[in-house]
Design a protein around this motif. Structure first.
Motif, PDB file in Angstrom:
ATOM      1  N   VAL A 264       0.832  -1.216   0.000  1.00 32.30           N
ATOM      2  CA  VAL A 264       0.000   0.000   0.000  1.00 32.30           C
ATOM      3  C   VAL A 264       0.870   1.270   0.000  1.00 32.30           C
ATOM      4  O   VAL A 264       0.419   2.342  -0.400  1.00 32.30           O
ATOM      5  N   PRO A 282      -3.100   5.333   3.364  1.00 33.49           N
ATOM      6  CA  PRO A 282      -3.514   6.407   2.446  1.00 33.49           C
ATOM      7  C   PRO A 282      -4.491   7.368   3.110  1.00 33.49           C
ATOM      8  O   PRO A 282      -5.174   7.006   4.072  1.00 33.49           O
ATOM      9  N   SER A 435      -3.603  -5.218   2.668  1.00 33.25           N
ATOM     10  CA  SER A 435      -4.535  -4.140   3.016  1.00 33.25           C
ATOM     11  C   SER A 435      -4.076  -3.480   4.315  1.00 33.25           C
ATOM     12  O   SER A 435      -3.691  -4.154   5.264  1.00 33.25           O
ATOM     13  N   CYS A 436      -4.135  -2.145   4.353  1.00 28.13           N
ATOM     14  CA  CYS A 436      -3.672  -1.465   5.572  1.00 28.13           C
ATOM     15  C   CYS A 436      -4.729  -1.518   6.663  1.00 28.13           C
ATOM     16  O   CYS A 436      -4.460  -1.204   7.814  1.00 28.13           O
ATOM     17  N   GLY A 437      -5.964  -1.858   6.304  1.00 27.53           N
ATOM     18  CA  GLY A 437      -7.007  -2.036   7.301  1.00 27.53           C
ATOM     19  C   GLY A 437      -7.736  -0.760   7.691  1.00 27.53           C
ATOM     20  O   GLY A 437      -8.594  -0.777   8.572  1.00 27.53           O
ATOM     21  N   LYS A 438      -7.429   0.326   7.029  1.00 26.92           N
ATOM     22  CA  LYS A 438      -8.024   1.608   7.438  1.00 26.92           C
ATOM     23  C   LYS A 438      -9.534   1.684   7.147  1.00 26.92           C
ATOM     24  O   LYS A 438     -10.288   2.212   7.943  1.00 26.92           O
ATOM     25  N   CYS A 439      -9.931   1.171   5.973  1.00 27.42           N
ATOM     26  CA  CYS A 439     -11.364   1.299   5.659  1.00 27.42           C
ATOM     27  C   CYS A 439     -12.042  -0.077   5.585  1.00 27.42           C
ATOM     28  O   CYS A 439     -11.453  -1.065   5.172  1.00 27.42           O
ATOM     29  N   CYS A 442     -12.497  -2.567   2.270  1.00 24.57           N
ATOM     30  CA  CYS A 442     -11.300  -3.308   1.882  1.00 24.57           C
ATOM     31  C   CYS A 442     -10.911  -4.313   2.976  1.00 24.57           C
ATOM     32  O   CYS A 442     -10.667  -5.482   2.691  1.00 24.57           O
ATOM     33  N   ARG A 443     -10.906  -3.851   4.223  1.00 26.02           N
ATOM     34  CA  ARG A 443     -10.447  -4.730   5.313  1.00 26.02           C
ATOM     35  C   ARG A 443     -11.366  -5.941   5.483  1.00 26.02           C
ATOM     36  O   ARG A 443     -10.913  -7.077   5.509  1.00 26.02           O
ATOM     37  N   SER A 480     -14.144   1.595  -1.452  1.00 19.85           N
ATOM     38  CA  SER A 480     -12.836   1.589  -0.776  1.00 19.85           C
ATOM     39  C   SER A 480     -12.150   2.943  -0.922  1.00 19.85           C
ATOM     40  O   SER A 480     -12.367   3.664  -1.901  1.00 19.85           O
ATOM     41  N   LEU A 481     -11.295   3.231   0.023  1.00 17.72           N
ATOM     42  CA  LEU A 481     -10.653   4.549   0.052  1.00 17.72           C
ATOM     43  C   LEU A 481      -9.568   4.726  -1.002  1.00 17.72           C
ATOM     44  O   LEU A 481      -9.476   5.756  -1.654  1.00 17.72           O
ATOM     45  N   CYS A 482      -8.729   3.715  -1.172  1.00 18.93           N
ATOM     46  CA  CYS A 482      -7.593   3.919  -2.091  1.00 18.93           C
ATOM     47  C   CYS A 482      -7.583   2.868  -3.193  1.00 18.93           C
ATOM     48  O   CYS A 482      -8.384   1.935  -3.208  1.00 18.93           O
ATOM     49  N   LEU A 484      -5.767   0.377  -3.779  1.00 15.78           N
ATOM     50  CA  LEU A 484      -5.585  -1.044  -3.445  1.00 15.78           C
ATOM     51  C   LEU A 484      -6.947  -1.725  -3.300  1.00 15.78           C
ATOM     52  O   LEU A 484      -7.219  -2.743  -3.918  1.00 15.78           O
ATOM     53  N   GLY A 485      -7.824  -1.130  -2.489  1.00 12.98           N
ATOM     54  CA  GLY A 485      -9.152  -1.708  -2.296  1.00 12.98           C
ATOM     55  C   GLY A 485     -10.003  -1.587  -3.542  1.00 12.98           C
ATOM     56  O   GLY A 485     -10.738  -2.513  -3.900  1.00 12.98           O
TER      57      GLY A 485
HETATM   58 FE1  SF4 Z   1      -6.191   0.678   3.420  1.00 16.97          FE
HETATM   59 FE2  SF4 Z   1      -6.631   1.428   0.893  1.00 16.97          FE
HETATM   60 FE3  SF4 Z   1      -7.505  -0.955   1.740  1.00 16.97          FE
HETATM   61 FE4  SF4 Z   1      -8.691   1.221   2.616  1.00 16.97          FE
HETATM   62  S1  SF4 Z   1      -8.618   0.535   0.469  1.00 16.97           S
HETATM   63  S2  SF4 Z   1      -8.004  -0.528   3.876  1.00 16.97           S
HETATM   64  S3  SF4 Z   1      -7.011   2.641   2.734  1.00 16.97           S
HETATM   65  S4  SF4 Z   1      -5.379  -0.330   1.599  1.00 16.97           S
END
Ligand code: SF4
Length: 511
Positions: A264, A282, A435-439, A442-443, A480-482, A484-485
């Motif tokens: 990410v 992100p 996944s960074c797990g922020k949103c 995606c998480r 999803s926010l970014c 990746l998701g």
């Molecule tokens: Fe993180 Fe992006 Fe996945 Fe959201 S979509 S959990 S910001 S990696």
């Protein structure tokens, strides 16, 4: 192995009193990984493949002394069976055009003199002596180059935003956080031609009025890091980096920032947070880095391959670059060709080359005479393309129109034995892990998708699962926010479309 070959060659040359006549140079990657290690004899361009350390003596004795070619090491054309001396005549290289990789496999990456001898730092000299920052930005705009890291955003426009935003401090960032499975373009460029990146970053600094550069590179690229460090040190000693570059009054220096390998962090806002010592997560845009990036200052972020093209654009002109490739995707693109293909390696082709040309001509077709089944472009964010798509031109828009994407240049070929449900599970496993797990979409969403795929591949899935997977994939993409998701479900959606029968077979035959 390559070091051992070079050591052996040097020792034998010394023994024969030829050390002043023949220079052994350890270069960066030739791209032809399948046939390495490679020894190329210049200037006659003889190409020896699959060389072993014990072959060093034969190459010197037979080629350099007797002037004969060593039959067992020469490359043979896989189609005609003919032996080929010249690298450029091989099927693997014929359709390639090396712009970003121009110095890889040609110069000693640890010698600034060799870079200087191949037009190195001439582009920087040109902008400092005869161009205003806006002229440089205009030239990049004219070239039409788009970001090679995956987004495909016009680079000239990005530079324009960074130039327009006034600030007491601005930054130039090189994104070397290459993370697609199987991709190694950026690593090879940094290992084989680090000076081109330093030169390009300095040009970008001049164009956007930034005085500080940062290279964000994953720590598991030790050779690339060492070569970059050495190149930066040499450039400083030659007055090409640091204070008052070439007596122009322009200051620009570069610092290396190390990433821990999180996928990410290739996303620009996550990358910037990571460089600031925060978690690599992100944030939503705007503000874009060009307005408020590193420490809140205007920051221009480009990836390694994009930067590698910049000196050539400045020297040859934006018009020249625009003349390569297609109307909306100018220039060349580097791909890491991998999977069930005869010629695994790094290839650089003009945009607009077809998938068929890359896979069957440059790549030499499918291994062991098997049947081609699919090719995944764009890594875990991309999609699978089938035999019906082989004549698709490789450019940003054509690949997207087919449901895949260019991405950073990963290209993995699959044959008739590959299960496409397992392939999409492999990619999803990667994105769930990264996944960074922020949103939440995606998480949680991708985890649920993975569980469904796992159930299906274990023979416990139902037709309802297939419908639910499609619905959930669309929701994850939309919310999803970014990136990746937003792109994680792509491999599932494209395989559901292209290989529906395989999914159905899993749930009905319970296999
Ligand atoms: Fe993180 Fe992006 Fe996945 Fe959201 S979509 S959990 S910001 S990696």
């Amino acid at each position: 192995k390559s070091n051992k070959i070079a050591d052996n060659m040097n020792a034998i040359l010394k023994e024969k009193g030829m050390e002043d006549d023949v220079k052994v140079v350890l270069t960066g990657c030739f791209g032809f990984c399948e046939k390495g290690p490679i020894v190329k004899i210049m200037p006659d361009n003889t190409f020896y493949v699959e060389v072993k350390p014990e072959d060093a003596g034969r190459i010197i004795e037979e080629d350099l002394i007797k002037g004969e070619k060593i039959e067992t090491l020469l490359f043979r054309d896989p189609k005609s069976g003919e032996r080929i001396h010249e690298g450029e005549n091989m099927e693997f290289y014929k359709k390639q055009m090396r712009v970003a990789l121009r110095n890889c496999g040609l110069i000693d990456p640890e010698s600034i003199d060799e870079y200087l001898g191949n037009r190195g730092y001439q582009a920087l000299g040109k902008v400092l002596t005869s161009m205003e920052p806006q002229d440089v930005v205009d030239e990049i705009k004219l070239s039409g180059i788009r970001g090679r890291g995956g987004g495909g955003f016009p680079t000239g426009l990005k530079w324009q935003f960074a130039l327009n935003n006034e600030a007491d401090q601005k930054y130039v960032v090189c994104n070397a956080d290459e993370g697609d499975p199987g991709a190694f373009m950026d690593r090879s460029i940094l290992e084989g031609d680090a000076h081109s990146i330093i030169e390009a970053m300095a040009i970008c600094g001049y164009a956007t009025k930034a005085t500080k550069g940062l290279v964000y590179i994953r720590a598991e690229y030790p050779l690339a890091i060492n070569r970059l460090r050495k190149a930066m040190q040499d450039a400083r000693e030659y007055g090409l980096l640091g204070k008052d570059i070439l007596g122009s009054g322009f200051d620009f220096d570069i610092e290396i920032k190390y990433g821990a390998g999180a996928f990410v962090c290739g996303e620009e806002t996550a990358l910037i947070h990571s460089m600031e010592g925060e978690r690599g997560e992100p944030t939503s845009k705007p503000p874009y880095p060009a307005e408020a990036g590193y420490w809140g200052k205007p920051t221009n972020v480009n990836n390694v391959e994009t930067f590698a093209n910049i000196p050539e654009i400045i020297l040859n002109g934006g018009e020249w670059f625009k003349g390569i490739g297609t109307e909306k995707s100018s220039g060349t693109k580097v791909f890491a060709l991998a999977g069930k293909i005869n010629n695994v390696g790094l290839v650089e082709v003009p945009m607009g080359t077809t998938l068929r040309e890359v896979i069957f001509e440059i790549g030499g077709g499918i291994k062991d005479g098997k049947k081609f089944k699919a090719v995944q472009t764009g890594g875990p964010s991309g999609g699978c393309l089938t035999e019906n798509d082989l004549d698709t031109k490789i450019d940003f828009d054509s690949l997207t129109a087919k449901g895949s994407m260019m991405g950073s240049g990963g290209m993995i070929v699959m044959d008739e034995d590959d299960c496409m449900v397992a392939v999409s599970k492999f990619y999803l496993d990667f994105t769930v892990e990264e996944s960074c797990g922020k949103c939440t979409p995606c998480r949680i969403g991708n985890t649920r998708l993975y569980e469904m795929l796992d159930k299906i591949t274990k023979g416990n899935g139902t037709m309802e699962d297939l419908e639910l997977m499609r619905e959930l994939s669309e929701t994850i993409k939309d919310t999803s926010l970014c990136g990746l998701g937003q792109t994680a479900p792509n491999p599932i959606l494209s395989t559901l479309d292209q290989f529906w029968d395989e999914y159905v077979a899993h749930v009905t035959d319970k296999r």
